[in-house]
Write a protein that holds these residues in place. Structure first.
Motif, PDB file in Angstrom:
ATOM      1  N   ALA A   2       4.227  75.423 -52.257  1.00 27.69           N
ATOM      2  CA  ALA A   2       5.440  76.197 -52.514  1.00 27.69           C
ATOM      3  C   ALA A   2       5.150  77.679 -52.321  1.00 27.69           C
ATOM      4  O   ALA A   2       4.066  78.167 -52.629  1.00 27.69           O
ATOM      5  CB  ALA A   2       5.925  75.949 -53.932  1.00 27.69           C
ATOM      6  N   THR A   3       6.137  78.377 -51.788  1.00 23.03           N
ATOM      7  CA  THR A   3       6.027  79.823 -51.620  1.00 23.03           C
ATOM      8  C   THR A   3       7.224  80.479 -52.283  1.00 23.03           C
ATOM      9  O   THR A   3       8.364  80.069 -52.065  1.00 23.03           O
ATOM     10  CB  THR A   3       6.011  80.200 -50.125  1.00 23.03           C
ATOM     11  OG1 THR A   3       4.921  79.545 -49.496  1.00 23.03           O
ATOM     12  CG2 THR A   3       5.892  81.705 -49.943  1.00 23.03           C
ATOM     13  N   ILE A   4       6.962  81.479 -53.103  1.00 25.17           N
ATOM     14  CA  ILE A   4       8.024  82.265 -53.722  1.00 25.17           C
ATOM     15  C   ILE A   4       7.828  83.704 -53.274  1.00 25.17           C
ATOM     16  O   ILE A   4       6.832  84.329 -53.599  1.00 25.17           O
ATOM     17  CB  ILE A   4       7.982  82.172 -55.255  1.00 25.17           C
ATOM     18  CG1 ILE A   4       8.084  80.713 -55.695  1.00 25.17           C
ATOM     19  CG2 ILE A   4       9.119  83.008 -55.863  1.00 25.17           C
ATOM     20  CD1 ILE A   4       7.888  80.495 -57.185  1.00 25.17           C
ATOM     21  N   PRO A  11      16.489  88.916 -54.261  1.00 24.71           N
ATOM     22  CA  PRO A  11      16.180  87.727 -55.054  1.00 24.71           C
ATOM     23  C   PRO A  11      14.739  87.229 -54.881  1.00 24.71           C
ATOM     24  O   PRO A  11      13.969  87.777 -54.089  1.00 24.71           O
ATOM     25  CB  PRO A  11      17.156  86.703 -54.485  1.00 24.71           C
ATOM     26  CG  PRO A  11      17.270  87.095 -53.049  1.00 24.71           C
ATOM     27  CD  PRO A  11      17.240  88.607 -53.059  1.00 24.71           C
ATOM     28  N   TYR A  12      14.430  86.194 -55.611  1.00 29.11           N
ATOM     29  CA  TYR A  12      13.214  85.419 -55.389  1.00 29.11           C
ATOM     30  C   TYR A  12      13.585  84.345 -54.373  1.00 29.11           C
ATOM     31  O   TYR A  12      14.482  83.536 -54.621  1.00 29.11           O
ATOM     32  CB  TYR A  12      12.742  84.737 -56.671  1.00 29.11           C
ATOM     33  CG  TYR A  12      12.380  85.692 -57.778  1.00 29.11           C
ATOM     34  CD1 TYR A  12      11.241  86.469 -57.705  1.00 29.11           C
ATOM     35  CD2 TYR A  12      13.178  85.793 -58.909  1.00 29.11           C
ATOM     36  CE1 TYR A  12      10.904  87.348 -58.726  1.00 29.11           C
ATOM     37  CE2 TYR A  12      12.851  86.663 -59.936  1.00 29.11           C
ATOM     38  CZ  TYR A  12      11.714  87.433 -59.836  1.00 29.11           C
ATOM     39  OH  TYR A  12      11.388  88.288 -60.850  1.00 29.11           O
ATOM     40  N   LEU A  13      12.916  84.344 -53.246  1.00 22.76           N
ATOM     41  CA  LEU A  13      13.181  83.353 -52.220  1.00 22.76           C
ATOM     42  C   LEU A  13      12.163  82.222 -52.376  1.00 22.76           C
ATOM     43  O   LEU A  13      10.956  82.440 -52.245  1.00 22.76           O
ATOM     44  CB  LEU A  13      13.069  83.980 -50.831  1.00 22.76           C
ATOM     45  CG  LEU A  13      13.540  83.134 -49.667  1.00 22.76           C
ATOM     46  CD1 LEU A  13      15.020  82.775 -49.807  1.00 22.76           C
ATOM     47  CD2 LEU A  13      13.289  83.862 -48.352  1.00 22.76           C
ATOM     48  N   VAL A  14      12.670  81.047 -52.697  1.00 25.51           N
ATOM     49  CA  VAL A  14      11.807  79.913 -53.031  1.00 25.51           C
ATOM     50  C   VAL A  14      11.822  78.925 -51.870  1.00 25.51           C
ATOM     51  O   VAL A  14      12.876  78.436 -51.470  1.00 25.51           O
ATOM     52  CB  VAL A  14      12.290  79.205 -54.317  1.00 25.51           C
ATOM     53  CG1 VAL A  14      11.382  78.040 -54.662  1.00 25.51           C
ATOM     54  CG2 VAL A  14      12.391  80.198 -55.466  1.00 25.51           C
ATOM     55  N   ARG A  34      19.667  73.044 -50.345  1.00 26.86           N
ATOM     56  CA  ARG A  34      19.018  73.531 -49.125  1.00 26.86           C
ATOM     57  C   ARG A  34      17.758  74.296 -49.488  1.00 26.86           C
ATOM     58  O   ARG A  34      17.608  74.792 -50.603  1.00 26.86           O
ATOM     59  CB  ARG A  34      19.966  74.417 -48.332  1.00 26.86           C
ATOM     60  CG  ARG A  34      20.393  75.670 -49.076  1.00 26.86           C
ATOM     61  CD  ARG A  34      21.476  76.400 -48.309  1.00 26.86           C
ATOM     62  NE  ARG A  34      22.009  77.456 -49.145  1.00 26.86           N
ATOM     63  CZ  ARG A  34      21.980  78.735 -48.825  1.00 26.86           C
ATOM     64  NH1 ARG A  34      21.452  79.105 -47.689  1.00 26.86           N
ATOM     65  NH2 ARG A  34      22.483  79.639 -49.620  1.00 26.86           N
ATOM     66  N   ARG A  35      16.884  74.366 -48.567  1.00 22.40           N
ATOM     67  CA  ARG A  35      15.644  75.111 -48.755  1.00 22.40           C
ATOM     68  C   ARG A  35      15.416  75.974 -47.532  1.00 22.40           C
ATOM     69  O   ARG A  35      15.688  75.510 -46.425  1.00 22.40           O
ATOM     70  CB  ARG A  35      14.467  74.156 -48.954  1.00 22.40           C
ATOM     71  CG  ARG A  35      14.578  73.354 -50.229  1.00 22.40           C
ATOM     72  CD  ARG A  35      13.322  72.575 -50.523  1.00 22.40           C
ATOM     73  NE  ARG A  35      12.956  71.614 -49.505  1.00 22.40           N
ATOM     74  CZ  ARG A  35      13.129  70.305 -49.610  1.00 22.40           C
ATOM     75  NH1 ARG A  35      13.638  69.790 -50.687  1.00 22.40           N
ATOM     76  NH2 ARG A  35      12.776  69.511 -48.634  1.00 22.40           N
ATOM     77  N   PRO A  36      14.919  77.188 -47.675  1.00 20.22           N
ATOM     78  CA  PRO A  36      14.618  77.820 -48.953  1.00 20.22           C
ATOM     79  C   PRO A  36      15.897  78.178 -49.701  1.00 20.22           C
ATOM     80  O   PRO A  36      16.983  78.174 -49.126  1.00 20.22           O
ATOM     81  CB  PRO A  36      13.844  79.081 -48.551  1.00 20.22           C
ATOM     82  CG  PRO A  36      14.364  79.422 -47.197  1.00 20.22           C
ATOM     83  CD  PRO A  36      14.651  78.087 -46.536  1.00 20.22           C
ATOM     84  N   PHE A  37      15.751  78.488 -50.972  1.00 20.76           N
ATOM     85  CA  PHE A  37      16.886  78.932 -51.768  1.00 20.76           C
ATOM     86  C   PHE A  37      16.493  80.199 -52.510  1.00 20.76           C
ATOM     87  O   PHE A  37      15.311  80.498 -52.674  1.00 20.76           O
ATOM     88  CB  PHE A  37      17.377  77.841 -52.734  1.00 20.76           C
ATOM     89  CG  PHE A  37      16.352  77.373 -53.736  1.00 20.76           C
ATOM     90  CD1 PHE A  37      15.439  76.393 -53.412  1.00 20.76           C
ATOM     91  CD2 PHE A  37      16.323  77.913 -55.008  1.00 20.76           C
ATOM     92  CE1 PHE A  37      14.495  75.957 -54.329  1.00 20.76           C
ATOM     93  CE2 PHE A  37      15.397  77.480 -55.943  1.00 20.76           C
ATOM     94  CZ  PHE A  37      14.471  76.499 -55.598  1.00 20.76           C
ATOM     95  N   ALA A  38      17.498  80.965 -52.923  1.00 13.66           N
ATOM     96  CA  ALA A  38      17.243  82.267 -53.539  1.00 13.66           C
ATOM     97  C   ALA A  38      17.716  82.276 -54.981  1.00 13.66           C
ATOM     98  O   ALA A  38      18.842  81.870 -55.277  1.00 13.66           O
ATOM     99  CB  ALA A  38      17.959  83.362 -52.752  1.00 13.66           C
TER     100      ALA A  38
END
Ligand code: FES
Length: 77
Positions: A2-4, A11-14, A34-38
Motif C-alpha cells: 500500500a502507498t499513501i 488529501p491523503y491519496l491511498v 475505486r483505487r486509488p482513493f483520496a
C-alpha cells in the motif's frame, strides 16, 4: 504494498493493490469503489472521509510535512 501519498495542501491519496476496509471512529464501514482513493485532510469535504476537492476552494494550507522533534521522519530515496 500500500502507498499513501500526502498531497501538498491536499488529501491523503491511498493506493492499495487489493481490497481494503475503511472504518470510521464509530465503526461505520465504507465501500471503496475505486483505487486509488483520496481521504480528506482539510476537514472541509462534504463527503468525509473522502476528499471532494473542497481543499482547493477553501485554500487549505497544510502544516509542515513532519512535526519537528518527531521520531517519524520522511524516508529518503
Ligand atoms: S482534502 Fe480534499 S476536501 Fe479535504
Amino acid at each position: 504494498m500500500a502507498t499513501i501519498k500526502v498531497r501538498l495542501n491536499g488529501p491523503y491519496l491511498v493506493d492499495v493493490p487489493e481490497d481494503v476496509k475503511l472504518v470510521d471512529w464509530n465503526g461505520q464501514e465504507y465501500t471503496i469503489s475505486r483505487r486509488p482513493f483520496a481521504l480528506c485532510r482539510c476537514g472541509g469535504s462534504t463527503t468525509k472521509p473522502f476528499c471532494d476537492g473542497t481543499h482547493s476552494k477553501i485554500g487549505f494550507a497544510a502544516a509542515e510535512a513532519a512535526v519537528p522533534g518527531s521520531s517519524d521522519k520522511p524516508a529518503s530515496d
